[in-house]
Design a protein around this motif. Structure first.
Motif, PDB file in Angstrom:
ATOM      1  N   LEU A  17       0.827  -1.209   0.000  1.00 34.03           N
ATOM      2  CA  LEU A  17       0.000   0.000   0.000  1.00 34.03           C
ATOM      3  C   LEU A  17       0.862   1.260   0.000  1.00 34.03           C
ATOM      4  CD1 LEU A  17      -2.843  -1.031   2.474  1.00 34.03           C
ATOM      5  CD2 LEU A  17      -2.803  -1.185  -0.022  1.00 34.03           C
ATOM      6  N   ALA A  18       1.996   1.220   0.694  1.00 32.04           N
ATOM      7  CA  ALA A  18       2.905   2.371   0.702  1.00 32.04           C
ATOM      8  C   ALA A  18       3.501   2.610  -0.677  1.00 32.04           C
ATOM      9  CB  ALA A  18       4.011   2.161   1.731  1.00 32.04           C
ATOM     10  N   LEU A  65       6.970   6.535   4.905  1.00 32.62           N
ATOM     11  CA  LEU A  65       6.526   5.224   5.377  1.00 32.62           C
ATOM     12  C   LEU A  65       7.418   4.125   4.818  1.00 32.62           C
ATOM     13  CD1 LEU A  65       4.612   3.359   6.851  1.00 32.62           C
ATOM     14  CD2 LEU A  65       2.984   3.605   4.959  1.00 32.62           C
ATOM     15  N   LEU A  66       7.777   4.205   3.557  1.00 33.20           N
ATOM     16  CA  LEU A  66       8.653   3.200   2.952  1.00 33.20           C
ATOM     17  C   LEU A  66       9.998   3.149   3.667  1.00 33.20           C
ATOM     18  CD1 LEU A  66       7.845   3.865  -0.808  1.00 33.20           C
ATOM     19  CD2 LEU A  66       7.371   1.753   0.445  1.00 33.20           C
ATOM     20  N   SER A  67      10.506   4.304   4.049  1.00 29.13           N
ATOM     21  CA  SER A  67      11.771   4.337   4.792  1.00 29.13           C
ATOM     22  C   SER A  67      11.644   3.621   6.129  1.00 29.13           C
ATOM     23  CB  SER A  67      12.198   5.789   5.011  1.00 29.13           C
ATOM     24  OG  SER A  67      13.349   5.862   5.826  1.00 29.13           O
ATOM     25  N   SER A  68      10.535   3.850   6.819  1.00 30.27           N
ATOM     26  CA  SER A  68      10.313   3.194   8.113  1.00 30.27           C
ATOM     27  C   SER A  68      10.188   1.689   7.955  1.00 30.27           C
ATOM     28  CB  SER A  68       9.056   3.763   8.775  1.00 30.27           C
ATOM     29  OG  SER A  68       8.854   3.196  10.047  1.00 30.27           O
ATOM     30  N   ILE A  69       9.498   1.248   6.904  1.00 27.92           N
ATOM     31  CA  ILE A  69       9.349  -0.187   6.645  1.00 27.92           C
ATOM     32  C   ILE A  69      10.715  -0.840   6.453  1.00 27.92           C
ATOM     33  CG2 ILE A  69       8.529  -1.857   4.930  1.00 27.92           C
ATOM     34  CD1 ILE A  69       6.073   0.037   4.563  1.00 27.92           C
ATOM     35  N   ARG A  90       9.425   2.169  19.560  1.00 29.55           N
ATOM     36  CA  ARG A  90       8.723   2.921  18.532  1.00 29.55           C
ATOM     37  C   ARG A  90       9.568   2.957  17.264  1.00 29.55           C
ATOM     38  NH1 ARG A  90       4.477   6.053  20.936  1.00 29.55           N
ATOM     39  NH2 ARG A  90       3.298   4.397  21.980  1.00 29.55           N
ATOM     40  N   THR A  91       8.873   2.964  16.143  1.00 27.57           N
ATOM     41  CA  THR A  91       9.525   3.014  14.850  1.00 27.57           C
ATOM     42  C   THR A  91       9.580   4.473  14.389  1.00 27.57           C
ATOM     43  OG1 THR A  91       7.490   2.786  13.561  1.00 27.57           O
ATOM     44  CG2 THR A  91       8.528   0.753  14.342  1.00 27.57           C
ATOM     45  N   SER A  92      10.001   4.707  13.165  1.00 25.31           N
ATOM     46  CA  SER A  92      10.070   6.078  12.658  1.00 25.31           C
ATOM     47  C   SER A  92       8.778   6.513  11.977  1.00 25.31           C
ATOM     48  CB  SER A  92      11.248   6.239  11.687  1.00 25.31           C
ATOM     49  OG  SER A  92      11.145   5.332  10.605  1.00 25.31           O
ATOM     50  N   HIS A  93       7.729   5.682  12.049  1.00 31.10           N
ATOM     51  CA  HIS A  93       6.419   6.044  11.494  1.00 31.10           C
ATOM     52  C   HIS A  93       5.341   5.354  12.315  1.00 31.10           C
ATOM     53  CE1 HIS A  93       3.113   6.654   8.681  1.00 31.10           C
ATOM     54  NE2 HIS A  93       3.893   7.443   7.953  1.00 31.10           N
ATOM     55  N   THR A 102       3.954   1.841  11.366  1.00 30.22           N
ATOM     56  CA  THR A 102       4.757   0.639  11.602  1.00 30.22           C
ATOM     57  C   THR A 102       4.931   0.330  13.091  1.00 30.22           C
ATOM     58  OG1 THR A 102       6.714   2.035  11.265  1.00 30.22           O
ATOM     59  CG2 THR A 102       6.042   0.651   9.422  1.00 30.22           C
ATOM     60  N   ASP A 103       4.531   1.246  13.965  1.00 28.27           N
ATOM     61  CA  ASP A 103       4.632   0.984  15.408  1.00 28.27           C
ATOM     62  C   ASP A 103       3.932  -0.307  15.836  1.00 28.27           C
ATOM     63  OD1 ASP A 103       6.142   3.259  15.840  1.00 28.27           O
ATOM     64  OD2 ASP A 103       4.498   4.444  16.693  1.00 28.27           O
TER      65      ASP A 103
END
Length: 342
Positions: free
Chosen positions: A166-167, A175-179, A299-302, A305-306
C-alpha cells in the motif's frame, strides 16, 4: 514448566531475519504489483482471510483508509463457499491473506472475485499454493517454514508485505523508509521484557485493547492467549470497552492496551488509566499513562509501523505465559497448523 526452548520462541527470534528477507527478496514483486494496482485504479478494497490472517487484514483496512483514502471491507468466505454467491466488484482491489494458501473457502472467494472483475492479490507463504494460482498477483511473505501452530513470523511478515504494498501504491517515501528499517527495530522489540505481564496473567480471563491500526494487534493478541495459553481473552476498541464490557472488570483483572505514536494514543492512555482506577491491572505500550503501567516498547520512525513492533514484543510474553502454565504453545489442543475451511 519446561526449560526447553519452544519452536514458537525460536520462530519469534526469527522475525527480524524473516522481515529482512522479505524486504530483500520481495521488492520486485511488490513494485510490479503496486504498478498493476495503480493501473487498475480501484475504488475500494475487499479482504478475504480468517484467523490471524484476518487480523492482518484489519491492520491493512486502516492502512488503506488512512493512507489511500479508500474504504476496505472484509467479505466472509462463506458467501461463496456455502451460499454460492458470486459478487460483482469490477472496481475493487481484493487482498487475500493466507500463510498456507490452501483453505478452500479462501481460494473459492478469491477466484470468484477475480473472475468478477476485481484485481486480486494473494499474500501467502506459498506462491505455488491454490490461492496464489487464482489471484491476479501473488506476493510471497518470505517467512520460511513455520512449524509452530501459533503464527508469529508469518503474521508479522503478512503485516509488512501488505503495508509495503500500500505504501508503494501511495508512493509514501517516509513510510517506505520506516518499513525498510524494521529488521533492526524488530531485533530490539523481541527483547522487550514484559515479565510483569507474565506475573499478572494468572487467571482465566483478560482484556486486550487498541484503536485504529493497533486494534488489529489487540485482536491478534487475544487470539494468541486463547490458542497458546487456554485463557479466555477478549479484544476491544478503547472506544467501546467502557460501555458494557467494563462491567466484568474486577480487582486485579488483567488488561493489555496496545498504543502507537498516533492520534489515538492519548485516548488509549486515558482509557487504560480509567480501567486502572477501577482496580484492573493495566499494562500499556505508551508512556502517556499515569495509573496504568507503561510496558517496555520500541517505537519506529512512522506511526503506521509501530504496531508491528508491538506484536513482536507481545509474542515473547505470551509464549512465556503458556510455558509457565505447563502448556506447549507449539501444539495447542484441538488445533492444526493448516485449517482447510469449506
Amino acid at each position: 514448566m519446561s526449560t526447553e526452548t519452544t519452536q514458537m520462541r525460536r520462530e519469534i527470534n526469527e522475525i527480524p531475519f524473516a522481515v529482512d528477507r522479505l524486504l530483500t527478496e520481495g521488492a520486485r514483486a511488490i513494485s510490479a504489483t503496486a504498478g498493476a494496482i495503480r493501473e487498475h485504479d480501484p475504488n475500494f478494497l475487499i479482504s478475504v482471510a480468517r484467523g490471524s490472517s484476518d487480523h492482518a487484514c484489519s491492520y491493512l483496512k486502516y492502512a488503506s483508509e488512512l493512507l489511500l483514502g479508500l474504504p476496505m471491507a472484509s467479505v466472509g468466505p462463506s458467501v461463496k463457499s456455502i451460499y454460492g454467491v458470486d459478487m460483482r466488484c469490477p472496481g475493487a482491489l481484493c487482498i487475500s491473506v493466507s500463510q498456507s494458501g490452501q483453505s478452500p473457502d479462501i481460494v473459492q472467494l478469491t477466484k470468484s472475485l477475480t473472475e468478477g472483475g476485481s484485481y486480486s492479490v494473494a499474500i501467502t507463504n506459498d506462491t505455488g499454493s491454490a490461492l496464489a494460482k487464482v489471484a491476479s498477483s501473488a506476493l510471497s511473505i518470505h517467512a520460511g517454514a513455520e512449524l509452530s501452530v501459533a503464527a508469529t513470523k508469518t503474521f508479522v511478515t503478512s503485516l509488512v508485505a501488505g503495508l509495503w504494498l500500500l505504501a508503494e501504491v501511495k508512493g509514501d517515501e517516509e513510510l517506505l523508509s520506516s518499513i525498510h528499517k524494521l529488521p533492526d527495530v524488530l531485533s530490539r522489540a523481541i527483547t522487550c521484557d514484559w515479565g510483569a505481564v507474565v506475573d499478572a496473567v494468572d487467571g482465566q480471563s483478560l482484556f486486550t485493547l487498541g484503536r485504529g491500526m493497533s486494534w488489529a494487534i489487540s485482536n491478534e493478541a487475544a487470539l494468541k492467549f486463547k490458542e497458546t495459553c487456554q485463557i479466555h481473552a477478549e479484544s476491544y476498541s478503547s472506544a467501546e470497552v467502557l460501555h458494557g464490557p467494563v462491567s466484568i472488570v474486577d480487582q486485579g483483572f488483567p488488561v493489555i492496551a496496545f498504543a502507537s505514536g498516533d492520534a489515538a494514543e492519548a485516548n488509549i492512555a486515558e482509557v487504560a488509566d480509567a480501567l486502572a482506577g477501577k482496580g484492573a491491572k493495566v499494562f500499556a505500550t505508551t508512556n502517556k499513562v499515569a495509573d496504568a503501567a507503561s510496558l517496555p516498547h520500541v517505537r519506529t520512525s512512522h506511526w503506521m509501523t509501530d504496531p508491528v513492533a508491538s506484536i513482536a514484543s507481545f509474542y515473547g510474553m505470551v509464549e512465556a505465559v503458556a510455558t509457565r502454565r505447563g502448556i506447549n504453545p507449539d501444539a495447542p489442543r484441538h488445533l492444526r497448523k493448516v485449517t482447510e475451511t469449506v
